[in-house]
Write a protein that holds these residues in place. Structure first.
Motif, PDB file in Angstrom:
ATOM      1  N   PHE A   1      49.154  38.246  51.000  1.00  0.00           N
ATOM      2  CA  PHE A   1      50.377  38.920  51.436  1.00  0.00           C
ATOM      3  C   PHE A   1      51.590  38.385  50.689  1.00  0.00           C
ATOM      4  CE2 PHE A   1      54.152  39.025  54.179  1.00  0.00           C
ATOM      5  CZ  PHE A   1      54.275  40.397  54.366  1.00  0.00           C
ATOM      6  N   ILE A   2      51.669  37.067  50.490  1.00  0.00           N
ATOM      7  CA  ILE A   2      52.815  36.453  49.818  1.00  0.00           C
ATOM      8  C   ILE A   2      52.902  36.899  48.364  1.00  0.00           C
ATOM      9  CG2 ILE A   2      51.544  34.402  49.094  1.00  0.00           C
ATOM     10  CD1 ILE A   2      55.199  34.554  50.320  1.00  0.00           C
ATOM     11  N   GLU A   3      51.769  37.326  47.778  1.00  0.00           N
ATOM     12  CA  GLU A   3      51.759  37.830  46.406  1.00  0.00           C
ATOM     13  C   GLU A   3      51.951  39.343  46.367  1.00  0.00           C
ATOM     14  OE1 GLU A   3      48.511  34.559  44.703  1.00  0.00           O
ATOM     15  OE2 GLU A   3      47.862  36.462  45.589  1.00  0.00           O
ATOM     16  N   ALA A   4      51.378  40.039  47.358  1.00  0.00           N
ATOM     17  CA  ALA A   4      51.446  41.499  47.372  1.00  0.00           C
ATOM     18  C   ALA A   4      52.848  42.011  47.692  1.00  0.00           C
ATOM     19  CB  ALA A   4      50.449  42.060  48.382  1.00  0.00           C
TER      20      ALA A   4
ATOM     21  N   TRP B   1      38.968  35.789  31.233  1.00  0.00           N
ATOM     22  CA  TRP B   1      39.378  36.678  32.317  1.00  0.00           C
ATOM     23  C   TRP B   1      38.515  37.943  32.376  1.00  0.00           C
ATOM     24  CZ3 TRP B   1      45.422  36.966  33.044  1.00  0.00           C
ATOM     25  CH2 TRP B   1      45.891  35.707  33.403  1.00  0.00           C
ATOM     26  N   ASN B   2      37.513  38.028  31.535  1.00  0.00           N
ATOM     27  CA  ASN B   2      36.642  39.214  31.551  1.00  0.00           C
ATOM     28  C   ASN B   2      36.007  39.387  32.928  1.00  0.00           C
ATOM     29  OD1 ASN B   2      37.199  39.676  28.879  1.00  0.00           O
ATOM     30  ND2 ASN B   2      35.325  38.729  28.110  1.00  0.00           N
ATOM     31  N   GLY B   3      36.138  40.600  33.471  1.00  0.00           N
ATOM     32  CA  GLY B   3      35.536  40.898  34.766  1.00  0.00           C
ATOM     33  C   GLY B   3      36.212  40.240  35.943  1.00  0.00           C
ATOM     34  N   ALA B   4      37.405  39.693  35.757  1.00  0.00           N
ATOM     35  CA  ALA B   4      38.066  38.966  36.838  1.00  0.00           C
ATOM     36  C   ALA B   4      38.527  39.877  37.969  1.00  0.00           C
ATOM     37  CB  ALA B   4      39.263  38.187  36.286  1.00  0.00           C
ATOM     38  N   LEU B   5      38.668  41.188  37.706  1.00  0.00           N
ATOM     39  CA  LEU B   5      39.200  42.106  38.721  1.00  0.00           C
ATOM     40  C   LEU B   5      38.123  42.968  39.369  1.00  0.00           C
ATOM     41  CD1 LEU B   5      42.428  43.379  36.904  1.00  0.00           C
ATOM     42  CD2 LEU B   5      42.162  41.421  38.406  1.00  0.00           C
ATOM     43  N   LYS B   6      36.868  42.652  39.144  1.00  0.00           N
ATOM     44  CA  LYS B   6      35.801  43.528  39.647  1.00  0.00           C
ATOM     45  C   LYS B   6      35.830  43.683  41.160  1.00  0.00           C
ATOM     46  CE  LYS B   6      32.312  43.326  36.016  1.00  0.00           C
ATOM     47  NZ  LYS B   6      30.923  42.938  35.644  1.00  0.00           N
ATOM     48  N   GLY B   7      36.078  42.607  41.862  1.00  0.00           N
ATOM     49  CA  GLY B   7      36.061  42.671  43.325  1.00  0.00           C
ATOM     50  C   GLY B   7      37.427  42.610  43.958  1.00  0.00           C
ATOM     51  N   SER B   8      38.463  43.018  43.200  1.00  0.00           N
ATOM     52  CA  SER B   8      39.837  42.913  43.701  1.00  0.00           C
ATOM     53  C   SER B   8      40.554  44.238  43.503  1.00  0.00           C
ATOM     54  CB  SER B   8      40.585  41.798  42.967  1.00  0.00           C
ATOM     55  OG  SER B   8      39.854  40.584  42.993  1.00  0.00           O
ATOM     56  N   PRO B   9      40.377  45.193  44.405  1.00  0.00           N
ATOM     57  CA  PRO B   9      40.950  46.538  44.200  1.00  0.00           C
ATOM     58  C   PRO B   9      42.477  46.549  44.175  1.00  0.00           C
ATOM     59  CG  PRO B   9      40.027  46.307  46.408  1.00  0.00           C
ATOM     60  CD  PRO B   9      39.582  45.111  45.635  1.00  0.00           C
ATOM     61  N   TYR B  10      43.129  45.773  45.037  1.00  0.00           N
ATOM     62  CA  TYR B  10      44.592  45.779  45.059  1.00  0.00           C
ATOM     63  C   TYR B  10      45.162  45.132  43.795  1.00  0.00           C
ATOM     64  CZ  TYR B  10      44.116  47.104  49.952  1.00  0.00           C
ATOM     65  OH  TYR B  10      43.796  47.749  51.103  1.00  0.00           O
ATOM     66  N   LEU B  11      44.553  44.036  43.363  1.00  0.00           N
ATOM     67  CA  LEU B  11      44.983  43.380  42.134  1.00  0.00           C
ATOM     68  C   LEU B  11      44.768  44.298  40.935  1.00  0.00           C
ATOM     69  CD1 LEU B  11      46.198  40.706  41.206  1.00  0.00           C
ATOM     70  CD2 LEU B  11      43.894  39.789  40.959  1.00  0.00           C
TER      71      LEU B  11
ATOM     72  N   LEU C   1      51.471  38.915  38.936  1.00  0.00           N
ATOM     73  CA  LEU C   1      50.043  39.195  38.769  1.00  0.00           C
ATOM     74  C   LEU C   1      49.354  38.152  37.891  1.00  0.00           C
ATOM     75  CD1 LEU C   1      50.326  43.059  38.255  1.00  0.00           C
ATOM     76  CD2 LEU C   1      49.821  41.816  40.374  1.00  0.00           C
ATOM     77  N   LEU C   2      50.005  37.756  36.796  1.00  0.00           N
ATOM     78  CA  LEU C   2      49.388  36.785  35.889  1.00  0.00           C
ATOM     79  C   LEU C   2      49.256  35.415  36.549  1.00  0.00           C
ATOM     80  CD1 LEU C   2      51.163  37.724  32.532  1.00  0.00           C
ATOM     81  CD2 LEU C   2      48.817  38.264  33.214  1.00  0.00           C
ATOM     82  N   THR C   3      50.272  34.997  37.296  1.00  0.00           N
ATOM     83  CA  THR C   3      50.172  33.704  37.984  1.00  0.00           C
ATOM     84  C   THR C   3      49.113  33.740  39.079  1.00  0.00           C
ATOM     85  OG1 THR C   3      52.051  34.375  39.381  1.00  0.00           O
ATOM     86  CG2 THR C   3      52.520  32.959  37.502  1.00  0.00           C
ATOM     87  N   SER C   4      48.934  34.897  39.712  1.00  0.00           N
ATOM     88  CA  SER C   4      47.872  35.026  40.716  1.00  0.00           C
ATOM     89  C   SER C   4      46.499  34.842  40.077  1.00  0.00           C
ATOM     90  CB  SER C   4      47.953  36.393  41.400  1.00  0.00           C
ATOM     91  OG  SER C   4      49.188  36.574  42.046  1.00  0.00           O
ATOM     92  N   LEU C   5      46.286  35.459  38.911  1.00  0.00           N
ATOM     93  CA  LEU C   5      45.010  35.300  38.218  1.00  0.00           C
ATOM     94  C   LEU C   5      44.834  33.879  37.697  1.00  0.00           C
ATOM     95  CD1 LEU C   5      44.211  38.494  36.118  1.00  0.00           C
ATOM     96  CD2 LEU C   5      42.813  37.404  37.860  1.00  0.00           C
ATOM     97  N   TYR C   6      45.908  33.296  37.208  1.00  0.00           N
ATOM     98  CA  TYR C   6      45.834  31.927  36.697  1.00  0.00           C
ATOM     99  C   TYR C   6      45.479  30.946  37.811  1.00  0.00           C
ATOM    100  CZ  TYR C   6      47.414  27.435  34.829  1.00  0.00           C
ATOM    101  OH  TYR C   6      47.491  26.121  34.449  1.00  0.00           O
ATOM    102  N   GLU C   7      46.048  31.162  38.986  1.00  0.00           N
ATOM    103  CA  GLU C   7      45.749  30.276  40.116  1.00  0.00           C
ATOM    104  C   GLU C   7      44.287  30.389  40.539  1.00  0.00           C
ATOM    105  OE1 GLU C   7      45.203  29.407  44.389  1.00  0.00           O
ATOM    106  OE2 GLU C   7      45.360  31.420  43.525  1.00  0.00           O
ATOM    107  N   ARG C   8      43.684  31.571  40.353  1.00  0.00           N
ATOM    108  CA  ARG C   8      42.301  31.778  40.771  1.00  0.00           C
ATOM    109  C   ARG C   8      41.294  31.338  39.708  1.00  0.00           C
ATOM    110  NH1 ARG C   8      45.605  35.034  43.348  1.00  0.00           N
ATOM    111  NH2 ARG C   8      45.035  36.095  45.298  1.00  0.00           N
ATOM    112  N   THR C   9      41.677  31.459  38.425  1.00  0.00           N
ATOM    113  CA  THR C   9      40.728  31.158  37.349  1.00  0.00           C
ATOM    114  C   THR C   9      40.967  29.811  36.692  1.00  0.00           C
ATOM    115  OG1 THR C   9      42.133  32.248  35.705  1.00  0.00           O
ATOM    116  CG2 THR C   9      40.516  33.619  36.859  1.00  0.00           C
TER     117      THR C   9
END
Length: 663
Positions: free
Chosen positions: A402-405, A316-326, A300-308
């Motif tokens: 999918f590769i992350e989930a 990272w504030n508000g980074a998950l607002k539009g990501s329900p599965y994350l 999960l942390l590497t997924s967020l790091y790759e996106r931000t």
């Protein structure tokens, strides 16, 4: 299955050196550790798909780390375990240094030196144990269901020698399990390493420390472990509180992860030393849960790091607002970390607090306060990720692919299953841990008397300390002081040749002084091996450097320019260090066997210290070739060399491989 436990399987192959054997086994503890290590390392490899820098080398090193970990969990020989720890430390040196931050080279070097110190003390503990009884025995080659060897050792071993072996083991474990006051190297590894490397470090180094405490400490030093259990649990209780409070001061994801892991190690040590059968069971359940949760956080942390493209928590504030599965996965991971009932961490955390109460209610208070601090911080952290004021670039963050989930779902499934049905893991562990606890109760009936007399085991006044031996060891240490700052490759090889000559003189002289039977053939073959190694090392340096460029700075970044030749030179440098799997390593063990048979443990200690110091010099050349990031030699300065240097170098390598199998 036999008597409610996994039937143990053993493979044993003797070697030419009797104090070490290729002894392997698989019991219920080894089985679960091997299985979950394979699962979490696979998840970590998938999480590392975002690594682009030298990604092929990264995956090779990660697979080697996994292979060594599986090797460690199945080893049943003490000195073979130490050899595996050396290989693991070297692999982490490359992982930390190559993929780390700006100051990662210094951090990797300090980490390796710290690990060398730990391996030295654990090795000395094994050697002292091997000589503390009338018969040689392999340290961990014991069936925990019966424990005959450990019982014999407790009753018949030399008391002073066993106490010294215990203190050596204790100091070695401090280098693997971070303890307050000596935790700076542990925290610096997290801050300077890549995020994925930090997670692999969490899954390997501290877990090995707990495993060694269980395999060696609880079996061969049960009475002494009980003797120190109360003060250690006091330290671990307040260390857990300190780590939990320290979370609130962290601004970086890697620092946050470091304090989380530091606190979890404290819980594992409390369960290990609780002195109860349920404590041992919950300790291994907590260990398996810890590996699963840390691996899930890695994904999960590497997924967020790759996106931000940021590791700062405030960004990272508000980074998950539009990501329900994350969001769902993060919530489950943090709930598991907080020990919510129904998830795998609940039972271990609850029993750590419960079992600390008989020792002192204040340890329980510290544990409860630490748990409350972790819960409060993680709830706040999750709220900021979901509801915090986000930057403009955080509004379009994609959800899990999918590769992350896929690995996240698999890990979360294991976490839920272990939380709801822990009997799946506990059932296989129960009989083995029950027998160990019965042995523990018998062993702690008489606590040892400790005084300074155990230092006499080193016996520096023995006949082996003749003038040539003392002069050789003193000159070896002087050579390290001179050679440590030597930048000329030719002079470095010359001093290495003198050092190895002095070691042979020390061996022959000490054997003569003790009237011991020395294997002359083996000594001659070792001398030939050293000569071939130095010749091959010089030849391979000449294949990449002109005579006027034979300086250490000319090797900077050689891996990028000539990867194959850099690899071959690294093999020669490892042979120069007498690394495991080399003939030099086998010869060192044969000398240790000779000296330990005559009780020359002071000589062994100085020998290992001298050799460890000399091994740091070739290590600097490997760091230059693979880790140092600035380039100080232009490609155009490399020369085209005659073919005969290649022929001599590769022929020497083939000869070294042949001698390694022979010796």
């Amino acid at each position: 299955m036999q008597r409610g436990m996994l039937s143990e399987f053993h493979i044993h192959l003797s070697t030419k050196v009797s104090i070490i054997s290729l002894s392997y086994g698989m019991d219920s503890v080894s089985l679960w550790l091997s299985f979950f290590t394979s699962v979490v390392m696979l998840a970590v490899c998938i999480a590392a798909v975002h690594i682009k820098k030298r990604h092929k080398l990264f995956y090779v090193l990660v697979l080697l780390v996994e292979a060594v970990l599986l090797h460690i969990y199945s080893i049943r020989d003490g000195l073979l375990l130490c050899a595996a720890l050396l290989l693991l430390a070297f692999l982490f040196l490359l992982l930390i240094g190559i993929w780390g931050d700006e100051h990662s080279e210094r951090t990797a070097r300090r980490f390796f030196y710290w690990q060398l110190a730990g391996i030295f003390f654990i090795s000395m503990s094994c050697i002292l144990l091997l000589g503390s009884s009338d018969q040689y025995f392999q340290l961990s080659n014991v069936q925990l269901g019966e424990l005959p060897l450990a019982s014999t050792l407790t009753e018949t071993a030399d008391h002073d020698q066993r106490i010294l072996a215990f203190f050596m083991l204790l100091v070695g474990l401090v280098c693997y399990i971070p303890i307050i006051g000596m935790h700076r190297p542990f925290l610096s590894v997290y801050r300077q390493s890549h995020l994925v490397v930090s997670v692999i470090y969490s899954l390997a180094i501290g877990s090995i420390g707990i495993y060694i405490s269980y395999r060696i400490g609880l079996v061969y030093f049960a009475d002494m472990m009980h003797w120190i259990s109360k003060p250690v649990i006091w330290i671990m209780g307040f260390q857990w509180l300190l780590a939990s409070i320290g979370l609130w001061r962290q601004q970086n994801v890697k620092s946050w992860l470091a304090y989380i892991v530091w606190g979890q190690y404290s819980i594992l040590v409390i369960l290990l030393l609780s002195g109860s059968e349920i404590g041992l069971t919950m300790m291994w359940l907590q260990m398996l849960s810890f590996q699963l949760i840390i691996a899930l956080l890695c994904v999960l942390l590497t997924s967020l790091y790759e996106r931000t493209s940021s590791l700062q928590l405030e960004q990272w504030n508000g980074a998950l607002k539009g990501s329900p599965y994350l969001t769902g996965m993060f919530t489950a991971a943090l709930c598991g970390l907080m020990g919510i009932p129904g998830l795998s961490h609940f039972l271990g955390t609850y029993h750590a607090i419960l079992l600390s109460f008989p020792i002192s209610r204040w340890i329980t208070v510290a544990g409860v306060l630490g748990m409350m601090s972790v819960v409060a911080y993680n709830v706040r952290f999750l709220f900021r990720l979901q509801q915090g004021q986000a930057d403009a670039r955080m509004k379009d963050i994609a959800d899990l692919r999918f590769i992350e989930a896929l690995p996240a779902i698999i890990l979360l499934t294991f976490i839920i299953v272990l939380g709801c049905y822990p009997i799946i893991a506990v059932d296989l562990l129960e009989y083995e841990l029950h027998q160990l606890h019965k042995f523990w109760e018998h062993a702690v009936a008489a606590l040892p008397e400790v005084n300074a007399s155990f230092l006499s085991v080193f016996d520096f006044n023995s006949v082996a300390w003749k003038l040539p031996v003392v002069v050789s060891i003193a000159m070896s240490l002087a050579i390290w002081l001179v050679n440590n700052r030597q930048r000329n490759i030719n002079r470095m090889l010359m001093w290495q040749a003198i050092y190895h000559l002095l070691t042979l003189i020390a061996v022959v002289t000490s054997a003569k002084a003790m009237s011991a039977e020395l294997d002359i053939t083996l000594t001659i073959l070792a001398a030939i091996w050293y000569a071939v190694m130095l010749l091959g090392c010089y030849s391979m340096f000449r294949t990449v450097l002109a005579p006027e460029h034979m300086q250490i700075h000319a090797l900077t970044g050689l891996y990028h320019r000539r990867p194959i030749l850099a690899f071959v030179i690294m093999l020669f440098l490892l042979a120069l260090m007498s690394a495991p799997l080399s003939a030099g390593f086998s010869y060192q063990l044969s000398i240790i066997e000779l000296w330990s048979a005559y009780g020359q443990y002071g000589l062994i200690a100085l020998w290992l210290i001298s050799h460890t110091l000399m091994a740091t010099i070739p290590l600097e050349y490997i760091i230059r070739m693979y880790i140092t990031k600035d380039t100080s030699l232009d490609v155009t300065e490399l020369m085209s060399v005659p073919v005969h240097w290649y022929v001599i170098g590769f022929s020497s390598l083939a000869a070294l491989i042949g001698l390694a199998f022979w010796l």
